[in-house]
Design an enzyme around this catalytic site. Structure first.
Site, short mmCIF file in Angstrom:
data_model
loop_
_atom_site.label_atom_id
_atom_site.label_comp_id
_atom_site.label_asym_id
_atom_site.label_seq_id
_atom_site.Cartn_x
_atom_site.Cartn_y
_atom_site.Cartn_z
N ASP A 1 -5.77 8.43 -1.72
CA ASP A 1 -4.89 7.37 -1.22
C ASP A 1 -5.59 6.02 -1.32
O ASP A 1 -5.63 5.24 -0.37
CB ASP A 1 -4.47 7.66 0.22
N LYS B 1 -8.09 4.21 15.98
CA LYS B 1 -6.87 4.82 15.47
C LYS B 1 -6.43 5.89 16.46
O LYS B 1 -7.18 6.82 16.76
CB LYS B 1 -7.10 5.43 14.09
#
Length: 352
Positions: A175, A78
């Site tokens: 989340d 990422k």
């Protein structure tokens, strides 16, 4: 055949025009100071020369994601731009603090990479070849039955349990969505994406009100208990706890059960055509509206789903209680007569 790209800027020189426009002096951070300021950064710092970038997997509002290799081992990378330093820092601090769990994405380390006119931050994790649970559910060529339901559900709740029971401070993910549940080659679910996670979550927290990464269909009713502070931030109610993650788990239950019975994926709340935007969705959820399971859904599953998405966090089960319920329901499903009845619900879809 994989093509290795040694310079990731060759794949994409910028995140987007907005990021370029914000790439000014105040966003240029001294990376030596970063390494000194973030706890344990040096323990996890990986020399970028050890990393090969194979291909770009996707991008979002926070970062780009690449498939790569770390010393020959497949990994996911990422890449955060300089203006996303806080998100990078949060995710790093969360991931390096996690105890080992087979149902949390494995964290390998961090790195710093130089791109034209900027330096970016990287988080390196295990690579999950089957993408996300969402992508599996939306692929009609992949058969999902009740055995997969119990497997996936149990793995996800066990992953959440390891977060909620962390000592000395529990972690609330905040989340939990099917997009953030990754699936490896062995069909094991891994909870990922900890950039929104917080320790404890018993005190007021601040989030960016313009965060496009949040999946509002999975937000618990108490998540919308906010008040404006300024143009950029909102203050979340202290009522966001581990039970907010349980609500999100309940919405994933809806996705799986609907996919199994209907034979195709249904987006949560998509049945309600009057809901046109995220604000209406949050308001509807706060007023008690929930995605409707198929009317032929087995009663024990419907009962557990309704418990998980109860309006009151106090009425929602803990991870331990969900685990007990799933084991009991699975034992009931395995009874010959029950299994035949439930499996017939799946067979009907194959005949459509």
């Amino acid at each position: 055949m994989e093509i290795v790209i040694n310079n990731i800027s060759g794949l994409n020189n910028s995140f987007n025009n907005n990021n370029n426009s914000n790439n000014n002096d105040e966003n240029e951070i001294n990376f030596n100071l970063i390494k000194e300021s973030i706890v344990n950064f040096k323990l996890w710092d990986i020399n970028n020369k050890q990393i090969e970038y194979v291909c770009r997997l996707g991008s979002g509002s926070l970062c780009r994601v690449y498939k790569g290799r770390l010393n020959g081992k497949p990994v996911a990378i990422k890449v955060f731009s300089p203006i996303r330093f806080e998100e990078f820092k949060t995710e790093f601090l969360m991931m390096q603090s996690l105890r080992s769990s087979p149902f949390l994405i494995s964290f390998y380390g961090v790195s710093i990479v130089e791109e034209p006119q900027k330096q970016c931050y990287c988080i390196i994790t295990e690579f999950c070849s089957r993408d996300s649970l969402y992508h599996i559910m939306t692929d009609r060529l992949i058969e999902i039955g009740w055995n997969r339901f119990f497997q996936f559900s149990m793995q996800i709740i066990l992953g959440l349990q390891s977060l909620h029971n962390r000592k000395p401070k529990p972690i609330v993910h905040r989340d939990v969505t099917s997009l953030n549940i990754l699936v490896n080659e062995d069909w094991e679910c891994k909870i990922s994406n900890f950039s929104a996670s917080r320790f404890n979550c018993l005190n007021t927290e601040y989030i960016n009100s313009n965060n496009q990464n949040k999946s509002f269909a999975f937000c618990s009713p108490e998540s919308s208990d906010f008040q404006d502070i300024d143009d950029d931030y909102t203050s979340l109610s202290s009522s966001i706890t581990s039970k907010s993650d349980i609500y999100s788990f309940g919405i994933i239950m809806f996705e799986l059960i609907s996919r199994i019975i209907n034979g195709e994926y249904s987006h949560p709340f998509s049945e309600f055509k009057d809901i046109k935007n995220d604000f209406q969705l949050l308001l509807s959820s706060k007023n008690g509206l929930r995605p409707s399971l198929p009317n032929i859904c087995p009663e024990p599953l419907e009962k557990l789903y309704k418990q998980c998405v109860d309006q009151s966090p106090l009425n929602r089960p803990s991870c331990e209680e969900v685990i007990i319920s799933l084991n009991q329901i699975r034992s009931f499903y395995l009874l010959p007569q029950t299994k035949k009845s439930w499996d017939n619900l799946v067979l009907k879809n194959k005949c459509k």
